[in-house]
Design an enzyme around this catalytic site. Structure first.
Site, PDB file in Angstrom:
ATOM      1  N   HIS A   1       0.832  -1.274   0.126  1.00 18.07           N
ATOM      2  CA  HIS A   1      -0.077  -0.053   0.061  1.00 18.07           C
ATOM      3  C   HIS A   1       1.029   1.377  -0.184  1.00 18.07           C
ATOM      4  CE1 HIS A   1       1.004   0.571   4.173  1.00 18.07           C
ATOM      5  NE2 HIS A   1       0.724  -0.828   4.310  1.00 18.07           N
TER       6      HIS A   1
HETATM    7  P1  TYD Z   1      -1.498  -2.635   8.178  1.00 20.86           P
HETATM    8  O1  TYD Z   1      -0.522  -1.033   8.157  1.00 20.86           O
HETATM    9  O2  TYD Z   1      -2.663  -2.646   7.027  1.00 20.86           O
HETATM   10  O3  TYD Z   1      -0.563  -3.650   7.738  1.00 20.86           O
HETATM   11  P2  TYD Z   1      -0.163  -4.314   6.399  1.00 20.86           P
HETATM   12  O4  TYD Z   1      -0.293  -3.379   5.289  1.00 20.86           O
HETATM   13  O5  TYD Z   1       1.107  -4.847   6.409  1.00 20.86           O
HETATM   14  O6  TYD Z   1      -1.399  -5.257   6.218  1.00 20.86           O
HETATM   15  O7  TYD Z   1      -1.920  -2.809   9.350  1.00 20.86           O
HETATM   16  C1  TYD Z   1      -2.552  -4.179   9.667  1.00 20.86           C
HETATM   17  C2  TYD Z   1      -3.767  -3.813  10.665  1.00 20.86           C
HETATM   18  O8  TYD Z   1      -3.391  -3.289  11.951  1.00 20.86           O
HETATM   19  C3  TYD Z   1      -4.847  -2.779  10.103  1.00 20.86           C
HETATM   20  O9  TYD Z   1      -6.067  -3.364  10.007  1.00 20.86           O
HETATM   21  C4  TYD Z   1      -4.707  -1.719  11.176  1.00 20.86           C
HETATM   22  C5  TYD Z   1      -4.060  -2.113  12.327  1.00 20.86           C
HETATM   23  N1  TYD Z   1      -3.090  -0.964  12.849  1.00 20.86           N
HETATM   24  C6  TYD Z   1      -3.353  -0.424  13.795  1.00 20.86           C
HETATM   25  O10 TYD Z   1      -4.291  -0.632  14.390  1.00 20.86           O
HETATM   26  N2  TYD Z   1      -2.247   0.609  14.374  1.00 20.86           N
HETATM   27  C7  TYD Z   1      -1.053   0.830  13.811  1.00 20.86           C
HETATM   28  O11 TYD Z   1      -0.125   1.623  14.106  1.00 20.86           O
HETATM   29  C8  TYD Z   1      -0.715  -0.218  12.365  1.00 20.86           C
HETATM   30  C9  TYD Z   1       0.370  -0.091  11.671  1.00 20.86           C
HETATM   31  C10 TYD Z   1      -1.737  -1.063  12.163  1.00 20.86           C
END
Ligand code: TYD
Length: 135
Positions: A49
């Site tokens: 992303h």
């Molecule tokens: P995400 O940043 O979407 O990780 P990836 O791109 O590797 O899948 O994060 C995964 C989930 O974790 C997303 O649903 C939201 C949660 N999240 C938080 O609540 N706080 C945070 O600081 C981060 C990075 C993620």
């Protein structure tokens, strides 16, 4: 500003090495959030992303992984495998974390608190935004 490696201080010591980060000396933004990714099963991919505004510094505290950065035109792959290197990643890059080694620990220093509205999760939307921004 483009992605770049930030060399962190390494205090070599026969008792065990030590590295530190000072926000004002080493990080090109104010740190609003710190999180880490760990226990990644072999072959899994994280990220894929972009962020509209968030900047980050990514560090392989343990083990290794690759970060693939795409600006909508070119792709660049960085392998992180030293705990005294940080990779600065500006906003508006499609970024993917992959090739995690066993026991890899990925630390991320972020310029913003978590905000789902800052994410661009659709690749076509990203390329449109990136191309608008680069003129
Ligand atoms: P995400 O940043 O979407 O990780 P990836 O791109 O590797 O899948 O994060 C995964 C989930 O974790 C997303 O649903 C939201 C949660 N999240 C938080 O609540 N706080 C945070 O600081 C981060 C990075 C993620």
């Amino acid at each position: 500003m483009q992605s770049k490696i930030i060399n962190l201080p390494k205090i070599v010591d026969p008792r065990g090495n030590l590295t530190f980060i000072e926000e004002e000396n080493h990080i090109p933004f104010k740190i609003k959030r710190v999180y880490w990714i760990y226990d990644v099963p072999g072959g899994e991919i994280r990220g894929s992303h972009a962020y509209k505004n968030l900047h980050e510094v990514v560090i392989a505290l343990s083990g290794s992984f690759d970060i693939v950065l795409n600006d909508g035109k070119e792709e660049k792959r960085w392998q992180l495998n030293r705990s005294y290197y940080g990779l600065y990643v500006p906003n508006l890059l499609w970024r993917t974390l992959e090739n995690f080694s066993t026991n890899a620990l990925c630390l991320i220093l972020a310029s913003e608190a978590y905000d789902e509205k800052d994410y661009v999760r659709d690749y076509e939307t990203f390329t449109r935004l990136a191309n608008e921004t680069s003129g």
